[in-house]
Design a protein around this motif. Structure first.
Motif, PDB file in Angstrom:
ATOM      1  N   UNK A 237       0.807  -1.217   0.000  1.00  0.00           N
ATOM      2  CA  UNK A 237       0.000   0.000   0.000  1.00  0.00           C
ATOM      3  C   UNK A 237       0.841   1.268   0.000  1.00  0.00           C
ATOM      4  N   UNK A 238       2.105   1.143  -0.372  1.00  0.00           N
ATOM      5  CA  UNK A 238       2.994   2.301  -0.355  1.00  0.00           C
ATOM      6  C   UNK A 238       2.516   3.367  -1.340  1.00  0.00           C
ATOM      7  N   UNK A 239       2.233   2.944  -2.580  1.00  0.00           N
ATOM      8  CA  UNK A 239       1.786   3.915  -3.580  1.00  0.00           C
ATOM      9  C   UNK A 239       0.434   4.506  -3.181  1.00  0.00           C
ATOM     10  N   UNK A 240      -0.412   3.693  -2.589  1.00  0.00           N
ATOM     11  CA  UNK A 240      -1.720   4.177  -2.120  1.00  0.00           C
ATOM     12  C   UNK A 240      -1.537   5.276  -1.073  1.00  0.00           C
ATOM     13  N   UNK A 241      -0.572   5.081  -0.177  1.00  0.00           N
ATOM     14  CA  UNK A 241      -0.284   6.114   0.822  1.00  0.00           C
ATOM     15  C   UNK A 241       0.220   7.391   0.139  1.00  0.00           C
ATOM     16  N   UNK A 242       1.071   7.246  -0.870  1.00  0.00           N
ATOM     17  CA  UNK A 242       1.583   8.421  -1.582  1.00  0.00           C
ATOM     18  C   UNK A 242       0.431   9.171  -2.256  1.00  0.00           C
ATOM     19  N   UNK A 243      -0.554   8.435  -2.759  1.00  0.00           N
ATOM     20  CA  UNK A 243      -1.726   9.091  -3.362  1.00  0.00           C
ATOM     21  C   UNK A 243      -2.436   9.978  -2.346  1.00  0.00           C
ATOM     22  N   UNK A 244      -2.546   9.486  -1.124  1.00  0.00           N
ATOM     23  CA  UNK A 244      -3.173  10.291  -0.077  1.00  0.00           C
ATOM     24  C   UNK A 244      -2.348  11.510   0.277  1.00  0.00           C
ATOM     25  N   UNK A 245      -1.032  11.324   0.341  1.00  0.00           N
ATOM     26  CA  UNK A 245      -0.140  12.454   0.623  1.00  0.00           C
ATOM     27  C   UNK A 245      -0.286  13.502  -0.482  1.00  0.00           C
ATOM     28  N   UNK A 246      -0.376  13.042  -1.724  1.00  0.00           N
ATOM     29  CA  UNK A 246      -0.526  13.965  -2.862  1.00  0.00           C
ATOM     30  C   UNK A 246      -1.835  14.740  -2.773  1.00  0.00           C
ATOM     31  N   UNK A 247      -2.899  14.055  -2.384  1.00  0.00           N
ATOM     32  CA  UNK A 247      -4.186  14.739  -2.201  1.00  0.00           C
ATOM     33  C   UNK A 247      -4.064  15.819  -1.144  1.00  0.00           C
ATOM     34  N   UNK A 248      -3.427  15.451  -0.030  1.00  0.00           N
ATOM     35  CA  UNK A 248      -3.290  16.393   1.073  1.00  0.00           C
ATOM     36  C   UNK A 248      -2.421  17.580   0.713  1.00  0.00           C
ATOM     37  N   UNK A 249      -1.382  17.341  -0.079  1.00  0.00           N
ATOM     38  CA  UNK A 249      -0.481  18.433  -0.471  1.00  0.00           C
ATOM     39  C   UNK A 249      -1.061  19.261  -1.597  1.00  0.00           C
ATOM     40  N   UNK A 250      -2.117  18.746  -2.246  1.00  0.00           N
ATOM     41  CA  UNK A 250      -2.729  19.423  -3.393  1.00  0.00           C
ATOM     42  C   UNK A 250      -1.718  19.599  -4.524  1.00  0.00           C
ATOM     43  N   UNK A 251      -1.149  18.477  -4.929  1.00  0.00           N
ATOM     44  CA  UNK A 251      -0.239  18.490  -6.070  1.00  0.00           C
ATOM     45  C   UNK A 251      -0.915  17.811  -7.257  1.00  0.00           C
ATOM     46  N   UNK A 252      -0.346  18.050  -8.426  1.00  0.00           N
ATOM     47  CA  UNK A 252      -0.899  17.493  -9.648  1.00  0.00           C
ATOM     48  C   UNK A 252      -0.623  15.998  -9.718  1.00  0.00           C
ATOM     49  N   UNK A 253      -1.634  15.222 -10.018  1.00  0.00           N
ATOM     50  CA  UNK A 253      -1.507  13.782 -10.135  1.00  0.00           C
ATOM     51  C   UNK A 253      -1.340  13.383 -11.583  1.00  0.00           C
ATOM     52  N   UNK A 254      -1.581  12.153 -11.914  1.00  0.00           N
ATOM     53  CA  UNK A 254      -1.856  11.091 -10.954  1.00  0.00           C
ATOM     54  C   UNK A 254      -0.576  10.484 -10.391  1.00  0.00           C
ATOM     55  N   UNK A 255      -0.708   9.905  -9.201  1.00  0.00           N
ATOM     56  CA  UNK A 255       0.395   9.156  -8.603  1.00  0.00           C
ATOM     57  C   UNK A 255       0.231   7.699  -9.028  1.00  0.00           C
ATOM     58  N   UNK A 256       1.202   7.210  -9.772  1.00  0.00           N
ATOM     59  CA  UNK A 256       1.128   5.832 -10.258  1.00  0.00           C
ATOM     60  C   UNK A 256       2.388   5.095  -9.836  1.00  0.00           C
ATOM     61  N   UNK A 257       2.402   3.802 -10.124  1.00  0.00           N
ATOM     62  CA  UNK A 257       3.613   3.022  -9.869  1.00  0.00           C
ATOM     63  C   UNK A 257       4.463   3.103 -11.120  1.00  0.00           C
ATOM     64  N   UNK A 258       5.583   3.802 -11.049  1.00  0.00           N
ATOM     65  CA  UNK A 258       6.360   3.994 -12.264  1.00  0.00           C
ATOM     66  C   UNK A 258       6.941   2.672 -12.774  1.00  0.00           C
TER      67      UNK A 258
END
Ligand SMILES: Nc1ncnc2c1ncn2[C@@H]1O[C@H](COP(=O)(O)OP(=O)(O)OP(=O)(O)O)[C@@H](O)[C@H]1O
Ligand SMILES: [Mg+2]
Length: 157
Positions: free
Chosen positions: A36-57
């Motif tokens: 769930x590491x990438x899933x956690x990063x998605x939440x951090x990105x939402x909270x920081x209000x940065x441009x997504x998407x956060x994917x698994x590179x």
């Protein structure tokens, strides 16, 4: 230690954590495949209000996600395919880590050269269900105040 029952809970946890982050912070995520590491990063990105998407590179090792507001960019690194020491220059980023929030998946043993201060976040699966257990461990003076697995993390405002 925090128990998160669903992916939505994990993202909400990431967003709460993001509220406490500031430029220059380094977060190191560990845990087994699919933890769930990438899933956690998605939440951090939402909270920081940065441009997504956060994917698994797949090929790209690091991505810079610029802020949609005035906040710091999120640098998301997936070090799974990296061997040896991680050098900032290797990442070839057009963002400086001092100005960014940097989150590294699979960074254990690699990122110690990036910053002395870091928040280590370990995610484990719980046997028998979808729940994940998140454990925080702060290293260095930046994280000295309550950033460990006592009693509720991330520490409240
Ligand atoms: N409680 C939970 N928290 C987070 N993810 C969960 C949870 N329950 C189920 N999942 C699912 O587990 C998967 C976790 O995948 P994710 O890519 O975030 O893991 P990862 O640790 O980044 O994997 P990898 O090691 O491949 O990078 C997702 O499909 C997510 O929906
Ligand atoms: Mg991942």
């Amino acid at each position: 230690m925090t128990r998160l029952a669903t992916p939505e809970d994990m993202r909400a946890y990431g967003a709460r954590l993001a509220a406490r982050l500031r430029p220059g912070d380094l977060l190191v995520l560990s845990g087994p495949l699919g933890a769930g590491k990438t899933t956690l990063v998605q939440g951090i990105a939402e909270g920081l209000k940065v441009r997504g998407p956060i994917t698994s590179p797949t090929f790209v090792i690091a991505r810079v996600h610029p802020s949609l507001r005035q906040g710091p960019p999120l640098v998301h690194v997936d070090a799974y395919r990296l061997g040896g020491d991680l050098e900032v220059d290797d990442l070839d980023l057009d963002a400086s880590l001092e100005d960014s929030v940097t989150v590294v998946e699979w960074g254990e043993g690699l990122v110690e050269g990036l910053a002395e201060d870091r928040l280590e976040i370990h995610i484990d699966r719980e046997a028998g269900d979808e729940a994940r257990i998140v454990t925080l461990r702060g290293v260095g003076s930046r994280w000295s105040d309550g950033w460990s697995d006592t009693p509720s993390d991330p520490p409240e405002e």
